[in-house]
Scaffold this motif. Structure first.
Motif, PDB file in Angstrom:
ATOM      1  N   TYR A  27       1.142   5.470   6.068  1.00  0.00           N
ATOM      2  CA  TYR A  27       0.451   5.463   6.842  1.00  0.00           C
ATOM      3  C   TYR A  27      -0.123   4.007   7.318  1.00  0.00           C
ATOM      4  N   GLY A  28      -0.645   3.371   6.381  1.00  0.00           N
ATOM      5  CA  GLY A  28      -1.313   2.144   6.393  1.00  0.00           C
ATOM      6  C   GLY A  28      -2.921   2.393   7.206  1.00  0.00           C
ATOM      7  N   GLU A  73      11.616   0.081   0.546  1.00  0.00           N
ATOM      8  CA  GLU A  73       9.800   0.246  -0.349  1.00  0.00           C
ATOM      9  C   GLU A  73      10.054   1.475  -1.086  1.00  0.00           C
ATOM     10  N   LEU A  74      10.220   2.370  -0.342  1.00  0.00           N
ATOM     11  CA  LEU A  74      10.773   3.875  -1.371  1.00  0.00           C
ATOM     12  C   LEU A  74      11.097   3.674  -2.435  1.00  0.00           C
ATOM     13  N   ALA A  91       7.877   9.146   7.278  1.00  0.00           N
ATOM     14  CA  ALA A  91       6.625   7.823   6.758  1.00  0.00           C
ATOM     15  C   ALA A  91       7.074   6.224   7.751  1.00  0.00           C
ATOM     16  N   PRO A  92       6.554   5.822   8.074  1.00  0.00           N
ATOM     17  CA  PRO A  92       6.875   4.176   8.351  1.00  0.00           C
ATOM     18  C   PRO A  92       6.494   3.457   6.480  1.00  0.00           C
ATOM     19  N   ILE A  93       7.601   3.608   5.924  1.00  0.00           N
ATOM     20  CA  ILE A  93       7.883   2.743   4.662  1.00  0.00           C
ATOM     21  C   ILE A  93       9.202   2.732   4.878  1.00  0.00           C
ATOM     22  N   SER A  94       9.735   1.682   4.473  1.00  0.00           N
ATOM     23  CA  SER A  94      11.137   1.039   4.193  1.00  0.00           C
ATOM     24  C   SER A  94      11.637   1.905   3.194  1.00  0.00           C
ATOM     25  N   ARG A 111       0.962  -0.843  -0.362  1.00  0.00           N
ATOM     26  CA  ARG A 111      -0.251   0.217  -0.596  1.00  0.00           C
ATOM     27  C   ARG A 111       0.780   1.191   0.045  1.00  0.00           C
ATOM     28  N   ALA A 112       2.165   1.334   1.015  1.00  0.00           N
ATOM     29  CA  ALA A 112       2.791   2.629   0.875  1.00  0.00           C
ATOM     30  C   ALA A 112       3.329   2.345  -0.304  1.00  0.00           C
ATOM     31  N   VAL A 113       4.257   1.228  -1.004  1.00  0.00           N
ATOM     32  CA  VAL A 113       4.504   1.379  -2.735  1.00  0.00           C
ATOM     33  C   VAL A 113       3.278   1.389  -3.161  1.00  0.00           C
TER      34      VAL A 113
END
Lengths: 252, 324
Positions: free
Chosen positions: B105-106, A100-101, A94-97, A6-8
């Protein structure tokens, strides 16, 4: 390790929206390839190394590859712009590695390159040579690994770059040499040792070669060579890119 | 209860410069802490380390008990940041910026949409949500970024110079939103600023930071009262009797009048005026955080701070009076 798709997708979605809104960028990237195709291709009445094709038709695959090259490199370097706008910080916090970014960004690069390729395929089909649907689709398929490899290059350099000033340098010292030494405008011949050596080292040579094979059935290397070189470079550039992204921090 | 934010000897060095020097600090839940200091004092560097944008050279930081160096992704879920520089994408609309943030942020689609609506309402941006951010004013942009920073309901909110470069009315607007957030939820807020008034009005505690070290840490009022007295400037003929009143700690002749340091000004001003013989002009200067800062660091905060200090910071009451 699980990937937060979802973050990707969020990163990719942003790239798609920005791309479709920046019409100037979409068009300006096509200028150089079109100049080569119509000014150089028509103006220089050279013989085509490929029998049965005009010189313009011979360099058309090269200009198509050029579109992928320019779109992907510029796209990658544009991360510097994100840095300047501080938008990158928002994503970095943001909580995305970082991996993933990188993936989201790379997919954005592929998307841009595919769009630009489609535009040039349509122009080509109307004004340059007959392109059937299958070869058009094969071109787009080839565009995927090629643009990923080059986007990763751009992102790696962009990740290290501090300002947009380096942009001109990258274009002069990397993008244009990659294009001119690839055999996009001429055939790589054994007699010219240095040109041939440069062509063999240059990963872009194989990109031009595989697209030329798809479109006019003419090539210097085997499909296997083309693909293995492209994928080897792809793995290398992605590896470097992810490493560099992993070290992205705020300078201050 | 576990502190919201805890640092132990947090240090950051850039080649030979120590930007943050063994910072140890505890901030409890719901507290607002202001980092006050001149440019280059290490405020932003500290924030960047706390929100995992920067790796500390040594020492450690914990957000809600989670180690920020070991588990940056977990920490990022708990934190929200409003950066010094604009960080929204100006090619996207306000709504899209918020929606992308929710995705990063999911948050799921439903709760994201609900929350975005709510935040747009609170920040008064509903009508402009569909416009690209490049058409926004500086204040609107900042409000959007505040809405974004709060969207995922962070436990700890970082504000790095939240009103830098905004005009005074936009600045007041932002303060009122932040005040609302403070009273509505139990969000821990850490802000950096070099605007004295901002630190004064928003913070429960202020950490004065200079050259990477905390040189004072207390509530704004305690910091001010530790420094002492308000100043009164009187012009005219002043009797010796008035100058020797017990609540006057210090006086000095200045031009045609006197600069007098007064304890308990509000209570004692009347008495002072009565004792003085013939006052033609009065000027009162309340002790400000800037005085505290000056005393602690021995320097003016910087050019921008100075500019402000002429008008807003010092509440100058001035009136001409002709006594009967």
């Amino acid at each position: 390790m699980t990937i937060n798709f979802r973050a990707v997708y969020a990163v990719l979605l942003r790239e798609i929206k920005v791309f479709t809104r920046e019409k100037e960028r979409v068009i300006s990237i096509l200028v150089s390839p079109l100049l080569f195709l119509f000014a150089v291709g028509k103006g220089i009445e050279a013989d085509s190394p490929a029998a049965g094709f005009t010189y313009q038709q011979f360099i058309y695959p090269g200009t198509l590859a050029m579109v992928i090259l320019f779109t992907s490199i510029t796209y990658g370097l544009y991360i510097v712009w994100d840095k300047r706008l501080d938008f990158l910080k928002e994503v970095l916090a943001a909580p995305i590695s970082r991996g993933e970014l990188f993936l989201g960004k790379a997919l954005g690069g592929i998307f841009s390159a595919v769009c630009e390729t489609i535009i040039l395929l349509i122009i080509g089909a109307f004004f340059v040579l007959k392109i059937n649907l299958i070869s058009a689709l094969l071109c787009l398929l080839a565009c995927l690994p090629i643009s990923l490899m080059i986007t990763a290059m751009g992102l790696s350099i962009g990740g290290k770059m501090k300002s947009m000033e380096g942009f001109g340098l990258v274009m002069s010292f990397l993008t244009w040499p990659m294009f001119f030494l690839s055999g996009a405008l001429f055939e790589i011949k054994d007699e010219n040792f240095w040109l041939k050596a440069a062509g063999i080292i240059n990963p872009f040579t194989y990109c031009v070669d595989i697209i030329r094979r798809i479109l006019i059935g003419y090539s210097h290397f085997s499909v296997f060579t083309d693909l293995s070189v492209i994928f080897a470079w792809l793995i290398l550039t992605c590896f470097i890119g992810i490493k560099i992204f992993g070290n992205l921090q705020q300078g201050k | 209860m576990e502190p919201s934010v805890k640092t132990v000897n947090l240090t950051k060095k850039f080649s030979d410069i120590t930007a943050v020097d063994s910072l140890s600090l505890e901030i409890s839940q719901g507290e607002t802490l202001g980092f006050l200091g001149p440019n280059g004092a290490g405020k932003t560097t500290t924030i960047n380390m706390l929100c995992t944008l920067l790796r500390p050279t040594s020492g450690s930081a914990y957000i809600c008990g989670i180690d920020a160096v070991k588990y940056p992704l977990e920490v990022r879920k708990k934190t929200g940041i409003i950066f010094q520089e604009p960080s929204s994408d100006d090619m996207l609309t306000g709504y899209e910026n918020l929606y992308l943030h929710a995705m990063l942020y999911g948050m799921n689609k439903n709760s994201a949409e609900k929350k975005i609506k709510e935040m747009l309402f609170i920040t008064g941006l509903e009508k402009r949500a569909g416009d690209q951010v490049r058409t926004y004013s500086g204040g609107m942009r900042r409000r959007l970024e505040i809405a974004r920073g709060l969207l995922h309901e962070p436990a700890v909110l970082f504000l790095d110079e939240p009103t830098l470069g905004l005009d005074p009315s936009a600045r007041r607007e932002i303060w009122s939103y932040l005040g609302k957030i403070k009273s509505d939820r139990k969000t821990t807020i850490i802000l950096t600023t070099h605007y004295m008034e901002e630190a004064d009005s928003l913070s429960d505690r202020i950490a004065v930071i200079d050259r990477g070290k905390i040189i004072a840490l207390d509530s704004p009022s305690a910091l001010k009262s530790s420094l002492g007295e308000d100043l009164v400037f009187l012009k005219g003929k002043i009797s010796d009797q008035a100058l020797n009143l017990p609540f006057i700690t210090h006086f000095e002749k200045k031009g045609e009048g006197y600069e007098i340091a007064v304890k308990g000004l509000s209570k004692n001003i009347k008495k002072l005026l009565e004792e003085a013989e013939d006052v033609s002009e009065i000027e009162i200067r309340r002790v400000s955080l800037e005085d505290v800062f000056l005393k602690l660091t021995g320097k003016k905060i910087d050019e921008e701070g100075k500019e402000e200090s002429g008008g807003v910071f010092e509440s100058v009451v001035r009136y001409n009076s002709v006594r009967k």
